[in-house]
Write a protein that holds these residues in place. Structure first.
Motif: not given
Length: 427
Positions: A15-16, A116-121, A186-190
């Motif tokens: 997780a980030n 929102y520049d979300i790092n989620c692969d 999970l990284n999308l949610a975060l």
């Protein structure tokens, strides 16, 4: 104060970084109190904040603790029951609205990731894999159905084509959806939680809602605090418990199991899934798999009705994985976990309002990554006075499970056994 951590999973391990979020320990006031910091709650909060609402989110554990942070990570369009079922259940006007939204969830995810520049692969492309001629006919009909609703990103795959997509001899063909894809869930949610906070929303973790005082000015109570709001949005899904008794009778928590292998060599990963698409088969109790960003195979499948945790997840999933990819017989499993989703009898989502100001959406029935993002948008629209799309979902009929809460799980398991036997014989 009790602290509920993330369950051990590949997603939690990678997780980030996220800020420390405190528990609610006072009385606060807001426009909207959202219960649950999974995709439904976060999507709702974000759409509301973008339109000027004040929002407080209460999370019993941590952001993305439930299905939003444990799922297979696949962006799959439509719903757990397809649009032909919606047409039979809802009537033509509601089906037109619900059908138009069937392909919107993936678009919302991509917009959020970019905005929102979300790092989620995020990767594009998902495949439905057919194991027999009956399933191929189903996919051909599904393509016609989706195209009738204006969706044009589908391509049929024959036996030769699917060999170029997945190194598995079990499939006789399939269908590629270029609008599908996969993510680190999970990284999308975060990332969405960080977006909520960037707009002034407040998220309290380790703050389970224990009581809702309904009425014109509802209050949501936690052990050490209280939120006074004009509206409440209930987004707890399989982890809601009996907080809203009316919602418990027509839904059932179910568990699904997922494993992640050790990292594969670049050559082996490219041989298994040359296009890096995610894949799910067409069985009633389906298997699904994809590659992670660090080239692990993430493989999931099966359903445990009633949501108990199996003692040995690897023993359930590894045989499925090896039946699909026998070339992985010497590969080690590094992570194995389970997560709960909420199933309805119709397999369609339950949406509605209680007492005029308590809104809810639940029961994605294993198809929640895209639907939850649509749900957040339509709930936010309804709170802004634009309820047409919300009401289309709210009008779907829902019924209690046969046998009540005591017998619903075994009866559902028997029904699933029947359909899995049909899958095996191709009937």
């Amino acid at each position: 104060m009790s602290h509920t951590p993330y369950p051990s999973s590949f997603y939690a391990a990678t997780a980030n970084a996220a800020p420390l979020r405190h528990a609610l320990s006072s009385n606060v006031e807001t426009d909207v109190c959202v219960i649950g910091a999974g995709y439904t709650g976060l999507s709702t909060a974000l759409f509301l904040l973008e339109h000027g609402f004040r929002v407080v989110v209460l999370e019993a554990a941590k952001v993305g603790f439930g299905a939003s942070g444990r799922n297979g990570g696949q962006i799959v369009n439509s719903y757990s029951r397809d649009l032909d079922t919606v047409e039979r259940s809802a009537g033509s006007d509601a089906a037109r609205l619900i059908g138009a939204m069937a392909f919107e969830g993936g678009q919302i995810i991509r917009e959020r990731v970019k905005q929102y520049d979300i790092n989620c692969d995020l990767k594009n492309g998902g495949v439905f894999a057919a194991m027999n001629s009956k399933q191929m006919r189903h996919l051909e009909a599904q393509k016609i159905l989706w195209e009738r609703y204006g969706y044009r990103q589908l391509q049929m795959l024959d036996q030769s084509d699917i060999r170029d997509v997945v190194a598995c001899e079990r499939y006789i063909g399939g269908m590629l959806d270029q609008g599908g894809g996969h993510i680190h869930p999970l990284n999308l949610a975060l990332g969405e939680a960080a977006a909520v906070e960037s707009l002034g929303g407040i998220i309290y973790e380790q703050s389970p809602a224990i009581r809702i005082d309904r009425g014109a000015n509802p209050r949501v109570h936690t052990k050490h605090g209280e939120v006074r709001a004009k509206f409440v949005v209930v987004a707890g899904n399989a982890y809601l418990g009996n907080l809203v008794p009316e919602l418990a009778a027509k839904s059932m928590p179910c568990g699904t199991q997922v494993v992640a292998t050790e990292p594969l060599t670049a050559e082996l990963a490219a041989a298994l899934l040359p296009q890096d698409y995610c894949v799910e088969d067409c069985n009633y109790l389906l298997d699904y798999f994809r590659l992670s960003a660090d080239k692990r195979l993430i493989y999931g499948g099966g359903v445990v009705y009633g949501a108990r945790d199996p003692a040995d997840i690897e023993s359930i999933i590894r045989p499925k994985m090896l039946k699909t990819f026998p070339q992985l017989c010497d590969i080690k499993i590094d992570f194995a976990w389970t997560g709960n989703f909420l199933m309805t009898l119709s397999r369609l989502p339950q949406v509605g309002r209680l007492d005029g100001n308590l809104y809810y959406s639940q029961g994605c029935s294993g198809h929640g990554v895209t639907y939850t993002h649509i749900a957040g948008k339509v709930i936010a629209e309804a709170l802004r006075g634009q309820a047409e799309r919300f009401d289309a979902f709210a009008g779907l009929p829902h019924y209690p499970f046969p046998g009540g809460q005591r017998f619903s799980a075994p009866l559902s398991a028997l029904g699933a056994l029947y359909y899995s036997l049909r899958d095996r014989i191709g009937f």
